[in-house]
Write an enzyme that holds these catalytic residues in place. Structure first.
Site, mmCIF file in Angstrom:
data_model
loop_
_atom_site.group_PDB
_atom_site.id
_atom_site.type_symbol
_atom_site.label_atom_id
_atom_site.label_comp_id
_atom_site.label_asym_id
_atom_site.label_seq_id
_atom_site.Cartn_x
_atom_site.Cartn_y
_atom_site.Cartn_z
ATOM 1 N N ASP A 24 -1.021 -4.564 -4.612
ATOM 2 C CA ASP A 24 0.226 -4.244 -5.301
ATOM 3 C C ASP A 24 1.106 -3.397 -4.391
ATOM 4 O O ASP A 24 0.615 -2.731 -3.477
ATOM 5 C CB ASP A 24 -0.027 -3.501 -6.616
ATOM 6 N N GLY A 25 2.395 -3.473 -4.644
ATOM 7 C CA GLY A 25 3.385 -2.666 -3.947
ATOM 8 C C GLY A 25 4.227 -1.929 -4.964
ATOM 9 O O GLY A 25 4.288 -2.326 -6.133
ATOM 10 N N GLU A 64 4.708 -5.211 -1.193
ATOM 11 C CA GLU A 64 3.803 -6.246 -1.724
ATOM 12 C C GLU A 64 3.159 -7.010 -0.569
ATOM 13 O O GLU A 64 1.957 -7.299 -0.587
ATOM 14 C CB GLU A 64 4.570 -7.215 -2.632
ATOM 15 N N ASP A 86 0.555 -9.705 -8.262
ATOM 16 C CA ASP A 86 1.543 -9.902 -9.335
ATOM 17 C C ASP A 86 2.923 -10.200 -8.750
ATOM 18 O O ASP A 86 3.908 -10.243 -9.470
ATOM 19 C CB ASP A 86 1.579 -8.707 -10.286
ATOM 20 N N HIS A 142 0.868 -5.497 -15.147
ATOM 21 C CA HIS A 142 0.794 -4.635 -16.335
ATOM 22 C C HIS A 142 0.305 -5.402 -17.561
ATOM 23 O O HIS A 142 0.799 -5.224 -18.661
ATOM 24 C CB HIS A 142 2.157 -3.978 -16.617
ATOM 25 N N ASP A 152 -1.871 -0.825 -8.668
ATOM 26 C CA ASP A 152 -0.568 -0.350 -9.123
ATOM 27 C C ASP A 152 -0.524 1.178 -9.113
ATOM 28 O O ASP A 152 0.435 1.782 -8.620
ATOM 29 C CB ASP A 152 -0.285 -0.890 -10.536
#
Length: 188
Positions: A24-25, A64, A86, A142, A152
């Protein structure tokens, strides 16, 4: 499930160890202080390795991508990597755009004088995809995906850490992120 899309870049090589990569970023503002994070898991041994870092002024898409790059760079053996992200930008980039732009030198077309956005990172990701077989899976952010949620939180913490630095470094990898695997592990 209904919340994921599976796309692959290369055929499966059963002789390579299988590893899961969650990424994740994060960015405070876009652009702004930014963070990236990854979690590698070797399902056979159950071992995990984490990494995170950030940049003082970057974009969410770059973070990301950097999460995937740093995760792949952390592998010590060529591996079959099941990526969970994501970021549709990253997943679509890996599954279709990389193959389209690489022959044009990371431009939109052979005649285009301008590089695509994030060409430096796409170039590095392409190099790593020649070493590791990469299968990209999109997961909804999420939505209760525990490994994605962990990444995250780490990426958001890095963005916050970068925002509080008095003198902004160009990049800053956080050595306090991560667990070490065994020497025979593809993670170590």
């Amino acid at each position: 499930g209904a919340n994921s899309k599976v796309m692959t870049t290369t055929p499966t090589d059963k002789t390579k160890p299988r590893v899961e990569l969650f990424t994740d970023g994060d960015c405070i503002g876009n652009p702004g202080p930014s963070g990236w994070a990854f979690m590698l898991r070797h399902p056979v041994s159950g071992r995990t390795k984490e990494g995170c870092g950030g940049e003082y002024h970057s974009t969410n898409n770059r973070m990301e991508m950097l999460a995937v790059i740093r995760g792949l760079e952390a592998l010590k053996l060529p591996s079959l990597v099941e990526l969970y992200s994501d970021s549709e930008y990253v997943v679509k980039g890996i599954t279709s755009r990389m193959a389209k732009h690489q022959p044009f030198g990371w431009r939109k077309s052979a005649k285009s004088p301008k590089l695509i956005k994030n060409a430096d990172l796409w170039r590095r990701l392409y190099e790593l995809a020649q070493v590791h077989e990469l299968k990209a899976n999109w997961v909804r952010g999420h939505a209760g995906h525990s490994e994605n949620e962990r990444c995250d939180k780490m990426a958001a913490a890095e963005s916050l850490r970068m925002s509080k630095l008095p003198v902004p470094p160009a990049t800053n990898e956080n050595p306090s992120c991560g667990l070490l695997g065994q020497p025979e592990d593809p993670l170590e």
